[in-house]
Design a protein around this motif. Structure first.
Motif, short mmCIF file in Angstrom:
data_model
loop_
_atom_site.label_atom_id
_atom_site.label_comp_id
_atom_site.label_asym_id
_atom_site.label_seq_id
_atom_site.Cartn_x
_atom_site.Cartn_y
_atom_site.Cartn_z
N TYR A 109 0.84 -1.20 0.00
CA TYR A 109 0.00 0.00 0.00
C TYR A 109 0.87 1.25 0.00
CZ TYR A 109 -4.09 -2.88 0.56
OH TYR A 109 -5.08 -3.80 0.34
N TYR A 110 0.39 2.26 -0.69
CA TYR A 110 1.19 3.45 -0.96
C TYR A 110 1.70 4.15 0.31
CZ TYR A 110 2.80 7.68 -3.31
OH TYR A 110 3.56 8.72 -3.78
N PRO A 111 0.91 4.27 1.38
CA PRO A 111 1.46 4.90 2.60
C PRO A 111 2.70 4.18 3.13
CG PRO A 111 -0.92 4.83 2.72
CD PRO A 111 -0.54 4.01 1.51
N ALA A 112 2.69 2.84 3.09
CA ALA A 112 3.88 2.09 3.51
C ALA A 112 5.03 2.32 2.55
CB ALA A 112 3.55 0.60 3.60
N ARG A 154 -13.18 -2.48 -9.42
CA ARG A 154 -11.86 -2.42 -10.07
C ARG A 154 -10.97 -1.39 -9.39
NH1 ARG A 154 -11.05 -4.34 -15.40
NH2 ARG A 154 -12.75 -5.71 -16.04
N VAL A 155 -9.73 -1.78 -9.14
CA VAL A 155 -8.72 -0.89 -8.55
C VAL A 155 -7.49 -0.93 -9.44
CG1 VAL A 155 -7.24 -0.45 -6.56
CG2 VAL A 155 -9.57 -1.31 -6.21
N PHE A 156 -7.01 0.25 -9.84
CA PHE A 156 -5.83 0.32 -10.70
C PHE A 156 -4.60 0.66 -9.85
CE2 PHE A 156 -9.14 0.67 -13.82
CZ PHE A 156 -8.61 0.07 -14.96
N LEU A 182 2.74 -4.84 -6.39
CA LEU A 182 1.91 -3.84 -7.03
C LEU A 182 1.57 -2.81 -5.97
CD1 LEU A 182 -0.22 -6.35 -9.01
CD2 LEU A 182 1.06 -4.52 -10.07
N VAL A 183 1.85 -1.55 -6.25
CA VAL A 183 1.64 -0.48 -5.28
C VAL A 183 0.25 0.12 -5.51
CG1 VAL A 183 2.49 1.71 -4.38
CG2 VAL A 183 4.11 -0.04 -5.17
N VAL A 184 -0.55 0.11 -4.45
CA VAL A 184 -1.95 0.53 -4.54
C VAL A 184 -2.19 1.69 -3.59
CG1 VAL A 184 -4.34 -0.20 -4.22
CG2 VAL A 184 -2.67 -1.80 -5.15
N ASP A 185 -2.81 2.74 -4.11
CA ASP A 185 -3.11 3.92 -3.30
C ASP A 185 -4.58 3.91 -2.91
OD1 ASP A 185 -3.02 6.30 -1.99
OD2 ASP A 185 -2.74 7.56 -3.76
N CYS A 186 -4.88 3.18 -1.84
CA CYS A 186 -6.24 3.17 -1.30
C CYS A 186 -6.16 2.86 0.19
CB CYS A 186 -7.12 2.18 -2.04
SG CYS A 186 -6.59 0.47 -1.92
N SER A 187 -7.27 3.09 0.89
CA SER A 187 -7.29 2.91 2.34
C SER A 187 -7.21 1.42 2.70
CB SER A 187 -8.57 3.51 2.92
OG SER A 187 -8.63 4.89 2.66
N SER A 188 -6.41 1.12 3.71
CA SER A 188 -6.30 -0.25 4.19
C SER A 188 -5.72 -0.25 5.60
CB SER A 188 -5.41 -1.09 3.27
OG SER A 188 -5.23 -2.39 3.80
N ALA A 189 -6.16 -1.21 6.40
CA ALA A 189 -5.58 -1.38 7.73
C ALA A 189 -4.24 -2.08 7.64
CB ALA A 189 -6.54 -2.19 8.61
#
Length: 203
Positions: free
Chosen positions: A85-88, A113-115, A140-147
């Motif tokens: 995840y992008y914050p990490a 769908r998430v790009f 794959l780096v994803v910019d969305c909210s996650s715990a």
């Protein structure tokens, strides 16, 4: 589901991916592998004695990615991709210019769908020396909210020849020095679960 690790992003690549396994079933042939018997991996009640039972917790662990210890990583046998995840990614101080472009989306529950914003290959180390394993992982780096900070899916688990047990909250995998293990953190798993529910309530 999705990503580019196994099938690629084109329809032709996906058809080739399917044909490769059909060929094994039809001909009985299989890809050549390194000779030598792999040790048998098993789990015992002793492996589960430090857990609170009964439980329905996810397998959440800490891994070493490059020079960083990354906590809150979900081990997910149902994921076809390894995700960071992008914050990490930002906290690791990696230059965003190192991300390679990717056009294949993920398809989640309900067809959402998430790009990804890109992918990057980083070394991941698990286990304790000398019973440790290091492999390059394409995240794959994803910019969305996650715990979670990341997800390890079946591409990496297959490359480790790993066996997972949700009951034991543990992964075991062969190394040059017998079987190694990665223990999940039950308290962290519950923290992530609660945080996810609170995020959904907020939305």
């Amino acid at each position: 589901m999705g990503g580019i690790v196994a099938t690629g992003s084109s329809k032709k690549a996906r058809k080739t991916y399917l044909k490769s396994v059909l060929n094994v079933h039809l001909t009985g042939s299989r890809p050549k592998t390194t000779r030598g018997e792999s040790p048998i991996i098993g789990f015992t009640e002793e492996d589960a004695r430090r857990l609170h039972h009964p439980h329905d917790d996810a397998l959440v662990a800490s891994i070493r990615v490059g020079d960083y210890n990354v906590h809150r990583v979900l081990i997910d046998n149902s994921s076809s991709a390894d995700i960071l995840y992008y914050p990490a990614f930002q906290q690791m101080g990696i230059d965003r210019a190192r991300l390679m472009p990717v056009s294949a989306p993920f398809v989640g529950f309900g067809g959402t769908r998430v790009f990804p914003i890109g992918f990057i290959t980083l070394p991941v180390t698990v286990g304790d020396y000398p019973q440790e394993l290091t492999r390059n992982v394409m995240f794959l780096v994803v910019d969305c909210s996650s715990a979670y900070n990341g997800i390890l899916g079946w591409p990496t688990l297959n490359s480790w020849k790993a066996a997972t047990s949700i009951y034991h909250l543990m992964i075991k995998f062969p190394t040059d020095y017998r079987i190694a293990e990665l223990q999940g953190n039950q308290a962290t798993a519950r923290e992530c679960y609660i945080a996810t529910l609170e995020m959904e309530d907020h939305h």
